[in-house]
Design a protein around this motif. Structure first.
Motif, mmCIF file in Angstrom:
data_model
loop_
_atom_site.group_PDB
_atom_site.id
_atom_site.type_symbol
_atom_site.label_atom_id
_atom_site.label_comp_id
_atom_site.label_asym_id
_atom_site.label_seq_id
_atom_site.Cartn_x
_atom_site.Cartn_y
_atom_site.Cartn_z
ATOM 1 N N ALA A 146 -19.131 55.663 55.650
ATOM 2 C CA ALA A 146 -18.905 57.061 55.290
ATOM 3 C C ALA A 146 -17.438 57.286 54.945
ATOM 4 O O ALA A 146 -16.548 56.863 55.681
ATOM 5 N N VAL A 147 -17.218 57.971 53.828
ATOM 6 C CA VAL A 147 -15.854 58.258 53.371
ATOM 7 C C VAL A 147 -15.689 59.767 53.223
ATOM 8 O O VAL A 147 -16.197 60.358 52.262
ATOM 9 N N PRO A 148 -15.002 60.425 54.141
ATOM 10 C CA PRO A 148 -14.750 61.851 53.976
ATOM 11 C C PRO A 148 -13.679 62.068 52.906
ATOM 12 O O PRO A 148 -12.726 61.292 52.814
ATOM 13 N N THR A 149 -13.852 63.069 52.079
ATOM 14 C CA THR A 149 -12.822 63.380 51.083
ATOM 15 C C THR A 149 -12.186 64.732 51.377
ATOM 16 O O THR A 149 -12.741 65.547 52.109
ATOM 17 N N SER A 150 -11.052 64.955 50.785
ATOM 18 C CA SER A 150 -10.306 66.205 51.010
ATOM 19 C C SER A 150 -10.797 67.335 50.122
ATOM 20 O O SER A 150 -10.131 68.373 50.006
ATOM 21 N N ILE A 151 -11.966 67.161 49.505
ATOM 22 C CA ILE A 151 -12.548 68.186 48.640
ATOM 23 C C ILE A 151 -13.232 69.258 49.486
ATOM 24 O O ILE A 151 -14.014 68.944 50.396
ATOM 25 N N GLY A 152 -12.944 70.524 49.193
ATOM 26 C CA GLY A 152 -13.602 71.614 49.911
ATOM 27 C C GLY A 152 -12.731 72.848 49.998
ATOM 28 O O GLY A 152 -11.552 72.822 49.625
ATOM 29 N N TYR A 153 -13.321 73.917 50.504
ATOM 30 C CA TYR A 153 -12.595 75.171 50.674
ATOM 31 C C TYR A 153 -11.795 75.150 51.972
ATOM 32 O O TYR A 153 -11.816 74.164 52.718
ATOM 33 N N GLY A 154 -11.134 76.243 52.258
ATOM 34 C CA GLY A 154 -10.169 76.308 53.358
ATOM 35 C C GLY A 154 -10.597 75.723 54.680
ATOM 36 O O GLY A 154 -9.889 74.921 55.289
ATOM 37 N N ALA A 155 -11.783 76.075 55.159
ATOM 38 C CA ALA A 155 -12.222 75.618 56.472
ATOM 39 C C ALA A 155 -12.590 74.134 56.504
ATOM 40 O O ALA A 155 -12.855 73.580 57.578
ATOM 41 N N SER A 156 -12.620 73.505 55.333
ATOM 42 C CA SER A 156 -12.860 72.056 55.324
ATOM 43 C C SER A 156 -11.624 71.312 55.805
ATOM 44 O O SER A 156 -11.687 70.130 56.138
#
Length: 250
Positions: free
Chosen positions: A195-205
């Motif tokens: 699993a690779v989490p990415t920094s893509i997302g809105y504020g609360a991510s």
């Protein structure tokens, strides 16, 4: 050169026993002053040293590429800027640069690629990290299947590709937002999932922290997690797993 390649050269009369002995006796590192190149890494781990380009001075980066290329005949660099790519390509016309993944490589042609690694993304915004993983795995001699934009908000897209994913020896799941893709895939396959989490997302991510925590806390089994945006680390680990699977099949 690999051990087998040296021995083949001795057998063919292209290298003397003395030259081969000198090759194996050389120091396990090359001292450049600003860097210590690990010249024995491929002998120990099966993979040559990879260059993390970001932050390196131009003259250091160029010299490192030159020395690794002389030793291995190819070089893989990650997180390279367009300016660094232009610098390397000015000396090595065969160097290839992908601005999406920021991979800067000089690669041997007609390389055999074995096994199968599936690289999946939740969305198209995750593709740069996924491409870093996929191209790293390909550089190391693995066959890669790309399955992009199959996130849980439209799970039918993922289910349409289940057979392809299940046929892989290893799966890389790249996702931002809440990072649920890895858990879903983990429940569908009998092979390891990276699993690779990415920094893509809105504020609360929180720049990937939310996805990272989801993946670490997954209730699905067989999931390993790398750092946020670490496509290279996932591609490397997937290569090791794929090699084990290929060797087992033989």
């Amino acid at each position: 050169m690999e051990v087998k390649e040296v021995l083949e050269k001795v057998k063919a009369g292209e290298m003397s026993v003395g030259e081969a002995e000198a090759y194996f006796r050389r120091q396990p590192l090359e001292e450049l002053g600003y860097a210590k190149l690990d010249t024995h890494r491929k002998l120990r781990s099966g993979f040559a040293e990879v260059v993390f380009c970001s932050g390196k001075a131009d003259e250091h980066l160029l010299r490192i590429y030159e020395r690794i290329y002389m030793a291995e005949g190819e070089v893989l660099g990650t997180r390279a800027s367009k300016e660094q790519a232009a610098l390397i390509q000015g000396t090595f016309c065969e160097a290839e640069y992908d601005p999406l993944s920021k991979i800067l490589k000089i690669e041997k042609k007609d390389k055999a690629r074995v096994g199968k690694i599936a690289v999946c993304t939740a969305g198209t915004a995750d593709i740069p990290v996924a491409e870093e993983a996929a191209q790293t795995a390909e550089f190391f001699g693995n066959h890669v299947e790309r399955i992009y934009d199959v996130g849980v908000s439209g799970i039918h897209r993922l289910l349409a590709k289940v057979e392809t994913i299940q046929s892989a020896l290893c799966v890389v799941a790249v996702a931002g937002m809440e990072g649920a893709l890895a858990s879903v895939i983990g429940g569908l396959v009998d092979k390891p999932v990276i699993a690779v989490p990415t920094s893509i997302g809105y504020g609360a991510s929180m720049k990937g922290l939310s996805a990272l925590l989801t993946m670490i806390n997954s209730c699905a089994n067989g999931i390993a997690v790398v750092n946020i945006d670490n496509g290279y680390g996932a591609g490397y680990m997937a290569s090791q797993i794929n090699r084990l699977g290929v060797h087992e099949a033989l």
